[in-house]
Motif scaffolding. Structure first.
Motif, PDB file in Angstrom:
ATOM      1  N   LEU A 200      -4.023   1.803  -3.171  1.00 56.87           N
ATOM      2  CA  LEU A 200      -3.658   2.964  -3.503  1.00 56.87           C
ATOM      3  C   LEU A 200      -4.658   4.131  -2.553  1.00 56.87           C
ATOM      4  CD1 LEU A 200      -0.722   4.395  -4.714  1.00 56.87           C
ATOM      5  CD2 LEU A 200      -2.385   4.902  -6.892  1.00 56.87           C
ATOM      6  N   GLN A 201      -3.726   5.369  -2.381  1.00 61.84           N
ATOM      7  CA  GLN A 201      -4.634   6.420  -1.346  1.00 61.84           C
ATOM      8  C   GLN A 201      -3.819   7.274  -1.872  1.00 61.84           C
ATOM      9  OE1 GLN A 201      -3.680   7.785   2.432  1.00 61.84           O
ATOM     10  NE2 GLN A 201      -5.707   8.512   2.456  1.00 61.84           N
ATOM     11  N   VAL A 202      -4.374   8.599  -3.462  1.00 56.96           N
ATOM     12  CA  VAL A 202      -4.519   9.568  -3.744  1.00 56.96           C
ATOM     13  C   VAL A 202      -5.336  10.373  -3.367  1.00 56.96           C
ATOM     14  CG1 VAL A 202      -3.791  11.038  -5.806  1.00 56.96           C
ATOM     15  CG2 VAL A 202      -4.223   8.005  -5.850  1.00 56.96           C
ATOM     16  N   ILE A 203      -3.917  11.779  -2.580  1.00 57.15           N
ATOM     17  CA  ILE A 203      -4.348  12.805  -2.112  1.00 57.15           C
ATOM     18  C   ILE A 203      -3.707  14.256  -2.628  1.00 57.15           C
ATOM     19  CG2 ILE A 203      -3.949  14.181   0.464  1.00 57.15           C
ATOM     20  CD1 ILE A 203      -3.644  11.723   1.288  1.00 57.15           C
ATOM     21  N   VAL A 204      -5.241  14.726  -2.992  1.00 58.81           N
ATOM     22  CA  VAL A 204      -4.431  16.266  -4.391  1.00 58.81           C
ATOM     23  C   VAL A 204      -4.695  17.308  -3.165  1.00 58.81           C
ATOM     24  CG1 VAL A 204      -5.132  17.362  -5.860  1.00 58.81           C
ATOM     25  CG2 VAL A 204      -5.152  15.210  -6.369  1.00 58.81           C
ATOM     26  N   VAL A 205      -3.563  18.226  -2.292  1.00 63.65           N
ATOM     27  CA  VAL A 205      -4.130  19.442  -1.547  1.00 63.65           C
ATOM     28  C   VAL A 205      -3.760  20.876  -2.688  1.00 63.65           C
ATOM     29  CG1 VAL A 205      -2.884  20.406  -0.161  1.00 63.65           C
ATOM     30  CG2 VAL A 205      -2.262  18.132  -0.133  1.00 63.65           C
ATOM     31  N   ALA A 206      -4.983  20.984  -2.784  1.00 61.96           N
ATOM     32  CA  ALA A 206      -5.170  22.354  -3.608  1.00 61.96           C
ATOM     33  C   ALA A 206      -4.942  23.754  -2.405  1.00 61.96           C
ATOM     34  CB  ALA A 206      -6.729  21.850  -4.500  1.00 61.96           C
TER      35      ALA A 206
ATOM     36  N   ARG B  71      -0.856  14.169   7.122  1.00 60.45           N
ATOM     37  CA  ARG B  71      -1.601  14.142   7.898  1.00 60.45           C
ATOM     38  C   ARG B  71      -3.732  13.194   7.192  1.00 60.45           C
ATOM     39  NH1 ARG B  71      -2.368  20.462  10.345  1.00 60.45           N
ATOM     40  NH2 ARG B  71       0.177  21.023  11.198  1.00 60.45           N
ATOM     41  N   ALA B  72      -3.274  13.869   6.613  1.00 60.19           N
ATOM     42  CA  ALA B  72      -4.142  12.380   6.009  1.00 60.19           C
ATOM     43  C   ALA B  72      -4.036  11.545   5.585  1.00 60.19           C
ATOM     44  CB  ALA B  72      -5.767  13.356   4.655  1.00 60.19           C
ATOM     45  N   ALA B  73      -2.714  10.956   5.467  1.00 60.04           N
ATOM     46  CA  ALA B  73      -2.385   9.891   4.653  1.00 60.04           C
ATOM     47  C   ALA B  73      -2.369   8.630   5.611  1.00 60.04           C
ATOM     48  CB  ALA B  73      -0.834   9.615   4.296  1.00 60.04           C
ATOM     49  N   HIS B  74      -3.224   7.378   4.724  1.00 59.96           N
ATOM     50  CA  HIS B  74      -3.237   6.151   5.629  1.00 59.96           C
ATOM     51  C   HIS B  74      -2.400   5.156   5.947  1.00 59.96           C
ATOM     52  CE1 HIS B  74      -7.542   7.225   4.643  1.00 59.96           C
ATOM     53  NE2 HIS B  74      -7.508   8.175   5.460  1.00 59.96           N
ATOM     54  N   HIS B  75      -1.538   5.479   4.376  1.00 59.40           N
ATOM     55  CA  HIS B  75      -0.459   4.345   4.090  1.00 59.40           C
ATOM     56  C   HIS B  75       1.389   4.989   4.691  1.00 59.40           C
ATOM     57  CE1 HIS B  75      -3.570   1.884   3.274  1.00 59.40           C
ATOM     58  NE2 HIS B  75      -3.641   2.564   1.535  1.00 59.40           N
ATOM     59  N   GLY B  76       2.244   3.415   5.213  1.00 62.07           N
ATOM     60  CA  GLY B  76       3.270   4.550   5.689  1.00 62.07           C
ATOM     61  C   GLY B  76       4.102   5.102   4.239  1.00 62.07           C
ATOM     62  N   THR B  77       4.158   4.044   3.441  1.00 64.31           N
ATOM     63  CA  THR B  77       5.045   4.536   2.187  1.00 64.31           C
ATOM     64  C   THR B  77       4.772   6.121   1.664  1.00 64.31           C
ATOM     65  OG1 THR B  77       5.347   2.139   1.884  1.00 64.31           O
ATOM     66  CG2 THR B  77       5.779   3.918   0.158  1.00 64.31           C
ATOM     67  N   ARG B  78       5.009   6.890   1.005  1.00 62.30           N
ATOM     68  CA  ARG B  78       4.722   8.337   1.052  1.00 62.30           C
ATOM     69  C   ARG B  78       5.551   8.844  -0.583  1.00 62.30           C
ATOM     70  NH1 ARG B  78       3.068  10.222   6.470  1.00 62.30           N
ATOM     71  NH2 ARG B  78       1.939   8.323   7.124  1.00 62.30           N
TER      72      ARG B  78
ATOM     73  N   ALA C 244       0.900  -1.110   0.077  1.00 63.82           N
ATOM     74  CA  ALA C 244      -0.107  -0.098   0.545  1.00 63.82           C
ATOM     75  C   ALA C 244       0.959   1.280   0.031  1.00 63.82           C
ATOM     76  CB  ALA C 244      -1.000  -0.332   1.014  1.00 63.82           C
ATOM     77  N   ALA C 245       0.044   2.029  -0.642  1.00 59.85           N
ATOM     78  CA  ALA C 245       0.963   3.157  -0.466  1.00 59.85           C
ATOM     79  C   ALA C 245      -0.037   4.854  -0.578  1.00 59.85           C
ATOM     80  CB  ALA C 245       1.886   3.608  -1.906  1.00 59.85           C
ATOM     81  N   SER C 246       0.791   5.991  -0.158  1.00 62.77           N
ATOM     82  CA  SER C 246       0.122   7.621  -0.603  1.00 62.77           C
ATOM     83  C   SER C 246       0.306   8.003  -1.157  1.00 62.77           C
ATOM     84  CB  SER C 246      -0.142   7.595   0.497  1.00 62.77           C
ATOM     85  OG  SER C 246      -1.447   7.271   2.040  1.00 62.77           O
ATOM     86  N   VAL C 247       0.447   8.052  -2.465  1.00 65.02           N
ATOM     87  CA  VAL C 247       0.688   9.391  -3.560  1.00 65.02           C
ATOM     88  C   VAL C 247      -0.323  10.866  -2.840  1.00 65.02           C
ATOM     89  CG1 VAL C 247       0.438  10.716  -5.939  1.00 65.02           C
ATOM     90  CG2 VAL C 247       0.439   7.569  -5.093  1.00 65.02           C
ATOM     91  N   ILE C 248       1.360  11.830  -2.094  1.00 64.77           N
ATOM     92  CA  ILE C 248       0.725  13.267  -2.567  1.00 64.77           C
ATOM     93  C   ILE C 248       0.767  14.234  -3.349  1.00 64.77           C
ATOM     94  CG2 ILE C 248       1.040  14.925   0.186  1.00 64.77           C
ATOM     95  CD1 ILE C 248       1.463  12.710   1.549  1.00 64.77           C
TER      96      ILE C 248
END
Length: 271
Positions: free
Chosen positions: A34-40, A80-87, A3-7
């Protein structure tokens, strides 16, 4: 399960966030969640809406809007919003190859702290000047042999633990890269497309900002300097570069000289 979070920090990236997200979601994930986080952040355009247009029930996409601009604050909100350790930290104007994310996740599947990035390809520039500069720049040992991480870099959970909150600095990629010794940095073969700024004035301004960013980190975090490990070029290497691409060498050299003159070094989009 892998798993990974994409910021993805995004400031006024309405014209770029769509292709960036489509490339991410088109990735061959090989069983990776995969969790994808867009910070506008501080956007005056429709970046957030353009990102939301790519949401679906099959995609784990979170769009965060904040009125405060600034990439480092956006990275902090994303963490702060990421769920997974791999970033995986990705610029909104970068296009990843289908196998890049899976290769990054596989490379970082270690208990020991690690940093990883892909193999960069500079997108074809509109101006001949930028194309010449980019040709020479891509041949520099730092780019060709190292793991610079511009545009995209990733860390595993143990690697992310090496720093706390994101500091207010110019160069986030340099800050993270220098938290890892050269032997802890991993370069995977998959490519990504990264755009270089266009034209003389923007090249000089951005190069000046980059140099100031490195100087800032050296001054504020002197203990990180021991991890630089950058390959040095000898006189023979310089001569070979000049003979291989005299035009690129001349343009690169002229920009390098120009950045030493007084001038603005603030943030510039360049495209």
């Amino acid at each position: 399960m892998k798993a990974a979070s994409v910021i993805i920090p995004a400031h006024d990236e309405a014209g770029y966030i769509g292709p960036c997200l489509e490339a991410v979601f088109a990735s061959d994930l090989e069983g990776t969640a995969l969790q994808v986080i867009v910070v506008a952040n501080g956007c005056a355009d429709k970046t957030a809406q353009k990102a939301l247009d790519h949401a679906s029930s099959e995609r784990n996409l979170l769009v965060i809007e904040t009125p405060q601009g600034g990439k480092l604050q956006a990275l902090e909100l994303g963490d702060r919003a990421a769920h997974h350790g791999t970033r995986i930290y990705l610029d909104a104007d970068v296009i990843v190859a289908p196998d890049l994310i899976s290769q990054l996740v596989a490379a970082l599947a270690l208990a020991a702290p690690r940093y990883a990035s892909g193999t960069p390809s500079v997108a074809r520039a509109q101006s001949a000047l930028t194309r010449a500069y980019a040709r020479l720049w891509q041949r520099l040992p730092f780019v060709a042999q190292g793991v610079p991480g511009f545009g995209i870099f990733a860390v595993n959970a143990a690697g992310r633990a090496r720093w706390d909150v994101w500091p207010d600095i110019i160069s986030d990629d340099t800050f993270v890269r220098l938290h890892f010794a050269p032997e802890e940095r991993l370069k995977v073969p998959a490519h990504y497309s990264w755009p270089m700024v266009e034209g003389w004035h923007r090249l000089v301004r951005v190069r000046r900002r980059q140099d100031r960013g490195v100087a800032e980190i050296t001054a504020r975090f002197p203990h990180l300097a021991q991890n630089e490990g950058r390959a040095r070029m000898g006189a023979g290497d310089v001569v070979r570069l000049a003979l291989q691409d005299p035009i690129g060498f001349a343009v690169y050299g002229a920009v390098s000289l120009a950045v030493r003159l007084p001038g603005p070094g603030g943030w510039v989009r360049g495209r």
